[in-house]
Design a protein around this motif. Structure first.
Motif, PDB file in Angstrom:
ATOM      1  N   LEU A  71       3.154   0.810  -6.985  1.00  8.82           N
ATOM      2  CA  LEU A  71       3.881   0.995  -8.423  1.00  8.82           C
ATOM      3  C   LEU A  71       4.338  -0.471  -8.767  1.00  8.82           C
ATOM      4  CD1 LEU A  71       5.644   4.265  -8.090  1.00  8.82           C
ATOM      5  CD2 LEU A  71       3.914   3.878  -9.390  1.00  8.82           C
ATOM      6  N   VAL A  72       4.861  -1.233  -7.639  1.00  6.82           N
ATOM      7  CA  VAL A  72       5.250  -2.464  -8.176  1.00  6.82           C
ATOM      8  C   VAL A  72       4.187  -3.339  -8.485  1.00  6.82           C
ATOM      9  CG1 VAL A  72       6.412  -4.743  -7.272  1.00  6.82           C
ATOM     10  CG2 VAL A  72       7.342  -2.488  -6.516  1.00  6.82           C
ATOM     11  N   ILE A  73       3.241  -3.381  -7.938  1.00  3.99           N
ATOM     12  CA  ILE A  73       1.953  -4.216  -7.971  1.00  3.99           C
ATOM     13  C   ILE A  73       1.235  -3.555  -9.432  1.00  3.99           C
ATOM     14  CG2 ILE A  73      -0.516  -4.769  -7.338  1.00  3.99           C
ATOM     15  CD1 ILE A  73       0.973  -5.935  -5.392  1.00  3.99           C
ATOM     16  N   GLU A  74       1.200  -2.363  -9.629  1.00  5.59           N
ATOM     17  CA  GLU A  74       0.982  -2.026 -11.192  1.00  5.59           C
ATOM     18  C   GLU A  74       1.703  -2.558 -12.025  1.00  5.59           C
ATOM     19  OE1 GLU A  74      -1.898  -0.567 -11.928  1.00  5.59           O
ATOM     20  OE2 GLU A  74      -2.539   0.167  -9.758  1.00  5.59           O
ATOM     21  N   SER A  75       3.127  -2.574 -11.948  1.00  6.88           N
ATOM     22  CA  SER A  75       3.961  -3.069 -13.068  1.00  6.88           C
ATOM     23  C   SER A  75       3.779  -4.624 -13.177  1.00  6.88           C
ATOM     24  CB  SER A  75       5.676  -2.805 -12.509  1.00  6.88           C
ATOM     25  OG  SER A  75       6.353  -3.140 -13.478  1.00  6.88           O
ATOM     26  N   LEU A  76       3.607  -5.184 -12.025  1.00  6.15           N
ATOM     27  CA  LEU A  76       3.377  -6.581 -11.965  1.00  6.15           C
ATOM     28  C   LEU A  76       2.177  -6.875 -12.955  1.00  6.15           C
ATOM     29  CD1 LEU A  76       4.227  -7.671  -8.239  1.00  6.15           C
ATOM     30  CD2 LEU A  76       5.188  -8.631 -10.519  1.00  6.15           C
ATOM     31  N   LEU A  77       1.068  -6.163 -12.843  1.00  3.16           N
ATOM     32  CA  LEU A  77      -0.410  -6.412 -13.517  1.00  3.16           C
ATOM     33  C   LEU A  77      -0.040  -6.162 -14.995  1.00  3.16           C
ATOM     34  CD1 LEU A  77      -2.686  -4.528 -11.210  1.00  3.16           C
ATOM     35  CD2 LEU A  77      -2.832  -6.984 -11.610  1.00  3.16           C
ATOM     36  N   SER A  78       0.982  -5.500 -15.330  1.00  2.00           N
ATOM     37  CA  SER A  78       1.329  -5.457 -16.858  1.00  2.00           C
ATOM     38  C   SER A  78       2.097  -6.629 -17.279  1.00  2.00           C
ATOM     39  CB  SER A  78       2.061  -4.057 -17.043  1.00  2.00           C
ATOM     40  OG  SER A  78       3.278  -4.123 -16.577  1.00  2.00           O
ATOM     41  N   LYS A  79       2.420  -7.472 -16.545  1.00  2.00           N
ATOM     42  CA  LYS A  79       3.530  -8.504 -16.849  1.00  2.00           C
ATOM     43  C   LYS A  79       2.746  -9.852 -16.572  1.00  2.00           C
ATOM     44  CE  LYS A  79       7.435  -5.629 -15.818  1.00  2.00           C
ATOM     45  NZ  LYS A  79       7.771  -5.123 -17.186  1.00  2.00           N
ATOM     46  N   THR A  80       1.686 -10.000 -15.652  1.00  2.27           N
ATOM     47  CA  THR A  80       1.511 -11.260 -15.145  1.00  2.27           C
ATOM     48  C   THR A  80      -0.109 -11.161 -14.741  1.00  2.27           C
ATOM     49  OG1 THR A  80       1.796 -13.207 -13.884  1.00  2.27           O
ATOM     50  CG2 THR A  80       2.012 -11.227 -12.685  1.00  2.27           C
ATOM     51  N   SER A  81      -0.846 -12.088 -14.956  1.00  2.00           N
ATOM     52  CA  SER A  81      -2.219 -11.998 -14.311  1.00  2.00           C
ATOM     53  C   SER A  81      -2.312 -11.963 -12.874  1.00  2.00           C
ATOM     54  CB  SER A  81      -2.900 -13.610 -14.699  1.00  2.00           C
ATOM     55  OG  SER A  81      -4.109 -13.906 -13.842  1.00  2.00           O
ATOM     56  N   SER A  90       0.763  -1.276   0.085  1.00  2.00           N
ATOM     57  CA  SER A  90       0.047   0.015  -0.035  1.00  2.00           C
ATOM     58  C   SER A  90       0.716   1.423  -0.065  1.00  2.00           C
ATOM     59  CB  SER A  90      -1.060   0.040   1.252  1.00  2.00           C
ATOM     60  OG  SER A  90      -0.306   0.153   2.447  1.00  2.00           O
ATOM     61  N   GLY A  91       2.206   1.076   0.062  1.00  2.00           N
ATOM     62  CA  GLY A  91       3.169   2.227  -0.113  1.00  2.00           C
ATOM     63  C   GLY A  91       3.262   2.893  -1.222  1.00  2.00           C
ATOM     64  N   GLN A  92       4.073   3.975  -1.504  1.00  2.00           N
ATOM     65  CA  GLN A  92       4.375   4.618  -2.908  1.00  2.00           C
ATOM     66  C   GLN A  92       5.131   3.480  -3.719  1.00  2.00           C
ATOM     67  OE1 GLN A  92       6.392   8.138  -1.120  1.00  2.00           O
ATOM     68  NE2 GLN A  92       5.002   9.304  -2.228  1.00  2.00           N
ATOM     69  N   VAL A 128      -6.280  -0.668  -0.147  1.00  2.00           N
ATOM     70  CA  VAL A 128      -5.976  -0.941  -1.573  1.00  2.00           C
ATOM     71  C   VAL A 128      -7.276  -1.610  -2.272  1.00  2.00           C
ATOM     72  CG1 VAL A 128      -3.433  -1.127  -1.311  1.00  2.00           C
ATOM     73  CG2 VAL A 128      -5.006  -3.212  -0.824  1.00  2.00           C
ATOM     74  N   PRO A 129      -8.412  -0.833  -2.202  1.00  2.00           N
ATOM     75  CA  PRO A 129      -9.473  -1.451  -2.982  1.00  2.00           C
ATOM     76  C   PRO A 129      -9.382  -1.380  -4.551  1.00  2.00           C
ATOM     77  CG  PRO A 129      -9.818   1.021  -2.356  1.00  2.00           C
ATOM     78  CD  PRO A 129      -8.505   0.431  -1.662  1.00  2.00           C
ATOM     79  N   GLU A 130      -8.284  -0.602  -4.975  1.00  2.00           N
ATOM     80  CA  GLU A 130      -8.147  -0.524  -6.585  1.00  2.00           C
ATOM     81  C   GLU A 130      -7.458  -1.943  -7.031  1.00  2.00           C
ATOM     82  OE1 GLU A 130      -4.321   1.567  -4.720  1.00  2.00           O
ATOM     83  OE2 GLU A 130      -6.335   1.039  -4.324  1.00  2.00           O
ATOM     84  N   PHE A 131      -6.527  -2.485  -5.918  1.00  2.00           N
ATOM     85  CA  PHE A 131      -6.204  -3.871  -6.217  1.00  2.00           C
ATOM     86  C   PHE A 131      -7.185  -4.963  -6.049  1.00  2.00           C
ATOM     87  CE2 PHE A 131      -1.855  -2.069  -4.988  1.00  2.00           C
ATOM     88  CZ  PHE A 131      -1.984  -1.555  -6.179  1.00  2.00           C
ATOM     89  N   VAL A 183       0.596  -7.853   0.276  1.00  2.00           N
ATOM     90  CA  VAL A 183       0.688  -8.022   1.582  1.00  2.00           C
ATOM     91  C   VAL A 183       0.509  -6.552   2.310  1.00  2.00           C
ATOM     92  CG1 VAL A 183       1.995  -9.010   3.482  1.00  2.00           C
ATOM     93  CG2 VAL A 183       2.072 -10.170   1.442  1.00  2.00           C
ATOM     94  N   VAL A 184      -0.239  -6.274   3.005  1.00  2.00           N
ATOM     95  CA  VAL A 184      -0.560  -4.850   3.689  1.00  2.00           C
ATOM     96  C   VAL A 184      -0.992  -5.041   5.176  1.00  2.00           C
ATOM     97  CG1 VAL A 184      -1.110  -3.875   1.297  1.00  2.00           C
ATOM     98  CG2 VAL A 184      -2.883  -4.866   2.971  1.00  2.00           C
ATOM     99  N   ARG A 185      -0.618  -4.129   5.900  1.00  2.00           N
ATOM    100  CA  ARG A 185      -1.232  -3.981   7.309  1.00  2.00           C
ATOM    101  C   ARG A 185      -2.688  -3.913   7.407  1.00  2.00           C
ATOM    102  NH1 ARG A 185       2.390   0.291  10.353  1.00  2.00           N
ATOM    103  NH2 ARG A 185       2.067   1.413   8.299  1.00  2.00           N
ATOM    104  N   ASP A 186      -3.405  -3.095   6.461  1.00  2.00           N
ATOM    105  CA  ASP A 186      -4.745  -2.875   6.305  1.00  2.00           C
ATOM    106  C   ASP A 186      -5.503  -3.173   5.056  1.00  2.00           C
ATOM    107  OD1 ASP A 186      -7.167  -1.564   6.395  1.00  2.00           O
ATOM    108  OD2 ASP A 186      -6.694   0.383   6.452  1.00  2.00           O
ATOM    109  N   PRO A 187      -6.131  -4.226   4.985  1.00  2.00           N
ATOM    110  CA  PRO A 187      -6.443  -4.845   3.672  1.00  2.00           C
ATOM    111  C   PRO A 187      -7.704  -3.759   2.906  1.00  2.00           C
ATOM    112  CG  PRO A 187      -6.748  -6.389   5.576  1.00  2.00           C
ATOM    113  CD  PRO A 187      -6.245  -5.180   6.277  1.00  2.00           C
TER     114      PRO A 187
END
Length: 287
Positions: free
Chosen positions: A14-24, A8-10, A38-41, A31-35
């Motif tokens: 960005l890593v999650i967004e980049s992963l989404l462009s490379k894999t399903s 959920s950090g800066q 990250v509603p966008e994920f 993994v976050v402290r507050d589920p």
């Protein structure tokens, strides 16, 4: 499955967004402290798992079934080493195949205060027997562009970095490098250490000049003594510990500890990194 701590950090976002462009999205775990942070994920199909660096049991639960893990360094300076150890122990217990870690340039030899906990974490990872990739990130260009408004107001950039050179890159490009490592289907990144920075170097006089060009005015670089820069940061509202760490880093820059011209970052992402002057222009236009 690929997991990212601190998602959920800066940098994590960005890593999650980049992963989404490379894999399903089915292959990605945030993994976050507050589920709920990250509603966008959630909307994109990423699995969300709760864990806290200070709760070892939660980490073991969150890492079950994970093949590759990116440990994004904690922002709790002074508490990082034990927090990171909890993640490393959980990764070893759950059988993670690859642990990638966001470290700092030249962490094993750098005298910069912020490097110490990275050095300790790298040693713990090696001692664990886990396969690793050390992503020794240089400074983010945003560390400086975020201060453009203040530079325009004061007609100056202040630091204690002297004529020390930097090889910065945008945070998103470091995030993409991490995603490249995590989605690679070979083992070429196993047990590798990557010194990462932008393709071209500059000093803070160059940075101030670029701000001036964008604004059509003169912006100077004022080099202060380390103690004076720390005092100025405290006066501006930063906590004393953080101000001290930034001032110490400025001295480190003056001695060449945050410059790397290997171009490893651009090799990983497959293109040139974004030049500082372009980042300055974009940040200025966004004001």
């Amino acid at each position: 499955m690929i997991a990212v701590t601190g998602a959920s950090g800066q940098l994590g976002r960005l890593v999650i967004e980049s992963l989404l462009s490379k894999t399903s999205s089915e292959n990605i775990v945030a993994v976050v402290r507050d589920p709920n942070s990250v509603p966008e994920f959630v909307a994109k199909g990423v699995e969300i798992r709760h864990a806290d660096y200070n709760d070892p049991a939660s980490l073991v639960k969150a890492l079950k079934g994970i093949d590759k893990l990116l440990l994004i360094s904690s922002n709790a300076v002074g508490q990082r080493t034990p927090q990171h150890k909890a993640v490393i122990d959980a990764a070893a217990e759950t059988g993670v195949h690859l642990l990638a870690y966001t470290s700092l340039l030249k962490a094993d030899t750098s005298p910069i205060f912020l490097a110490q906990e990275h050095k300790e974490t790298e040693a713990l990872i090696k001692e664990s027997g886990l396969n690793y990739t050390f992503l020794r990130n240089g400074w983010y260009t945003e560390n400086y562009t975020m201060g453009i408004a203040q530079a325009l107001e004061g007609k100056a950039v202040y630091n204690c970095a002297g004529q020390g050179r930097l090889t910065t890159a945008p945070r998103a490009e470091y995030a993409e490098a991490a995603a490249v490592v995590l989605t690679d289907e070979t083992d070429q990144h196993l047990n590798q250490t990557y010194e990462l920075g932008g393709d071209s170097s500059y000093d803070l006089s160059d940075f101030a000049s670029e701000i001036g060009k964008s604004a059509g005015t003169d912006i100077s670089y004022v080099n202060l003594k380390e103690d004076d820069f720390k005092s100025a940061l405290i006066e501006a509202g930063l906590p004393e510990g953080f101000a001290g760490a930034l001032a110490d880093a400025g001295t480190g820059i003056s001695n060449g500890w945050l410059v790397d011209e290997s171009k490893t970052l651009s090799k990983l992402i497959g293109r040139d990194t974004t030049p500082m002057k372009q980042s300055v222009l974009e940040a200025f236009q966004a004001l």
